[in-house]
Design a protein around this motif. Structure first.
Motif, PDB file in Angstrom:
ATOM      1  N   LYS A   1       0.814  -1.222   0.000  1.00  0.00           N
ATOM      2  CA  LYS A   1       0.000   0.000   0.000  1.00  0.00           C
ATOM      3  C   LYS A   1       0.848   1.273   0.000  1.00  0.00           C
ATOM      4  O   LYS A   1       0.300   2.376   0.118  1.00  0.00           O
ATOM      5  CB  LYS A   1      -0.961  -0.024   1.191  1.00  0.00           C
TER       6      LYS A   1
ATOM      7  N   VAL B   1       2.640   3.870  -1.948  1.00  0.00           N
ATOM      8  CA  VAL B   1       2.736   4.399  -3.305  1.00  0.00           C
ATOM      9  C   VAL B   1       3.316   5.801  -3.206  1.00  0.00           C
ATOM     10  O   VAL B   1       2.884   6.593  -2.369  1.00  0.00           O
ATOM     11  CB  VAL B   1       1.335   4.452  -3.976  1.00  0.00           C
TER      12      VAL B   1
ATOM     13  N   ARG C   1      -2.350  -5.062  -5.997  1.00  0.00           N
ATOM     14  CA  ARG C   1      -2.488  -3.660  -5.550  1.00  0.00           C
ATOM     15  C   ARG C   1      -3.703  -3.001  -6.213  1.00  0.00           C
ATOM     16  O   ARG C   1      -4.478  -2.294  -5.569  1.00  0.00           O
ATOM     17  CB  ARG C   1      -1.223  -2.868  -5.895  1.00  0.00           C
ATOM     18  N   VAL C   2      -3.859  -3.247  -7.510  1.00  0.00           N
ATOM     19  CA  VAL C   2      -4.983  -2.629  -8.231  1.00  0.00           C
ATOM     20  C   VAL C   2      -6.317  -3.176  -7.692  1.00  0.00           C
ATOM     21  O   VAL C   2      -7.271  -2.424  -7.478  1.00  0.00           O
ATOM     22  CB  VAL C   2      -4.856  -2.872  -9.763  1.00  0.00           C
TER      23      VAL C   2
ATOM     24  N   ALA D   1      -7.102  -1.734  -4.294  1.00  0.00           N
ATOM     25  CA  ALA D   1      -7.587  -0.354  -4.436  1.00  0.00           C
ATOM     26  C   ALA D   1      -9.016  -0.335  -4.974  1.00  0.00           C
ATOM     27  O   ALA D   1      -9.846   0.490  -4.562  1.00  0.00           O
ATOM     28  CB  ALA D   1      -6.662   0.432  -5.369  1.00  0.00           C
TER      29      ALA D   1
ATOM     30  N   THR E   1     -12.601  -0.514   0.193  1.00  0.00           N
ATOM     31  CA  THR E   1     -12.043   0.787  -0.216  1.00  0.00           C
ATOM     32  C   THR E   1     -13.067   1.669  -0.927  1.00  0.00           C
ATOM     33  O   THR E   1     -12.900   2.887  -0.968  1.00  0.00           O
ATOM     34  CB  THR E   1     -10.840   0.576  -1.161  1.00  0.00           C
TER      35      THR E   1
ATOM     36  N   ASN F   1     -11.620   4.195  -8.326  1.00  0.00           N
ATOM     37  CA  ASN F   1     -10.491   3.639  -7.560  1.00  0.00           C
ATOM     38  C   ASN F   1      -9.480   2.971  -8.498  1.00  0.00           C
ATOM     39  O   ASN F   1      -8.264   3.100  -8.319  1.00  0.00           O
ATOM     40  CB  ASN F   1     -10.992   2.606  -6.536  1.00  0.00           C
TER      41      ASN F   1
ATOM     42  N   ALA G   1      -5.607   4.093  -8.911  1.00  0.00           N
ATOM     43  CA  ALA G   1      -4.542   3.118  -8.618  1.00  0.00           C
ATOM     44  C   ALA G   1      -3.655   2.951  -9.842  1.00  0.00           C
ATOM     45  O   ALA G   1      -2.426   2.956  -9.741  1.00  0.00           O
ATOM     46  CB  ALA G   1      -5.150   1.778  -8.214  1.00  0.00           C
ATOM     47  N   CYS G   2      -4.271   2.803 -11.013  1.00  0.00           N
ATOM     48  CA  CYS G   2      -3.486   2.620 -12.243  1.00  0.00           C
ATOM     49  C   CYS G   2      -2.589   3.829 -12.484  1.00  0.00           C
ATOM     50  O   CYS G   2      -1.398   3.680 -12.790  1.00  0.00           O
ATOM     51  CB  CYS G   2      -4.414   2.394 -13.437  1.00  0.00           C
TER      52      CYS G   2
ATOM     53  N   SER H   1      -1.351   5.914 -10.386  1.00  0.00           N
ATOM     54  CA  SER H   1      -0.250   6.018  -9.417  1.00  0.00           C
ATOM     55  C   SER H   1       0.779   4.904  -9.601  1.00  0.00           C
ATOM     56  O   SER H   1       1.908   5.032  -9.137  1.00  0.00           O
ATOM     57  CB  SER H   1      -0.794   6.030  -7.987  1.00  0.00           C
ATOM     58  N   LEU H   2       0.410   3.819 -10.293  1.00  0.00           N
ATOM     59  CA  LEU H   2       1.346   2.693 -10.472  1.00  0.00           C
ATOM     60  C   LEU H   2       1.967   2.648 -11.872  1.00  0.00           C
ATOM     61  O   LEU H   2       2.674   1.701 -12.212  1.00  0.00           O
ATOM     62  CB  LEU H   2       0.609   1.367 -10.206  1.00  0.00           C
TER      63      LEU H   2
END
Ligand SMILES: Cc1cc2nc3c(=O)[nH]c(=O)nc-3n(C[C@H](O)[C@H](O)[C@H](O)COP(=O)(O)O)c2cc1C
Length: 208
Positions: A30, A32, A61-62, A65, A78, A163, A167-168, A170-171
């Motif tokens: 978690k 990031v 992770r995705v 989230a 979440t 979400n 998440a995508c 940020s990754l």
């Protein structure tokens, strides 16, 4: 070099794991670096992806989230959810088949051995090459036949979808929320009940 070998090992794990019937997901990391506001600033719909597969730690992770358990004491997730019915189910569809994500146990279970990506892309063929798709299904049975279930399902899918977008972003992954798909084929191949409504799908891949 060590980092490269580790990354290759994860990718290989991911590919071979995708042939199993039950895939335990690694505990989602978690931490990031990108801030929430930067992710909001950078979020865009992305419709072209690199062919590189998505490793299990990243997928985990995705999915966390998207609608993973964020508070084990209460079982809450979440994403906000109408009446906390948690009706949105996420199917992970890739080259080796389709799997249902189970937030409580953080695992995937196989529901179909076919590559359904072309059916998920529908007429928008350009996105069919994404290494994986997340299909958001609202389980209307969770609303017990209430009149608002249909509206709540669509709304709940929107929270999960956002979400996934954040998440995508940020990754370093690209994605787009999509309504279009071949629902008849998907319903048949995934064995969905009449009460399971396909709301949106998200092709997910590394950005080029
Ligand atoms: C409910 C919904 C359905 C969408 N369906 C599609 C779709 O079928 N195909 C597509 O390429 N984009 C689809 N989009 C993405 C929108 O086209 C996109 O969000 C919009 O153009 C704004 O661009 P942005 O997301 O980069 O801000 C959809 C978005 C939402 C919220």
């Amino acid at each position: 070099m060590k980092r490269l070998l580790m990354m290759m090992a994860f990718v290989l794990m991911g590919m071979s794991a995708m042939a199993q019937d039950v895939i335990p997901l690694p505990t989602p990391d978690k931490n990031v670096e990108m801030s929430l506001f930067t992710a909001l600033q950078r979020r865009r719909s992305v419709r072209e992806y690199a062919s590189r597969p998505i490793d299990l730690p990243t997928l985990s992770r995705v999915l966390w989230a998207a609608c993973g358990i964020s508070q084990p004491e209460s079982g809450k997730i979440t994403a906000a959810s109408a009446m906390n019915r948690q009706d949105i189910q996420v199917y992970v569809c890739g080259e080796k088949g389709a799997y249902l994500f189970h937030p409580a146990t953080n695992e995937l279970t196989k529901v179909c051995g076919k590559d359904l990506r072309a059916s998920l892309a529908g007429s928008q063929k350009g996105v069919a090459t994404a290494p994986c798709f997340l299909l958001l299904v609202s389980d209307q049975a969770k609303f017990g036949g209430r009149g608002q279930g249909e509206t709540f399902g669509a709304m709940d899918a929107g929270y999960v979808s956002q979400n996934i977008y954040l998440a995508c972003t940020s990754l370093g992954l690209g994605t787009v929320a999509r309504y279009g798909m071949d629902r008849d084929t998907l319903k048949r191949e995934l064995g969905l009940a009449d009460t399971q409504v396909m709301e949106l799908n998200h092709p997910v891949g590394w950005t080029k």
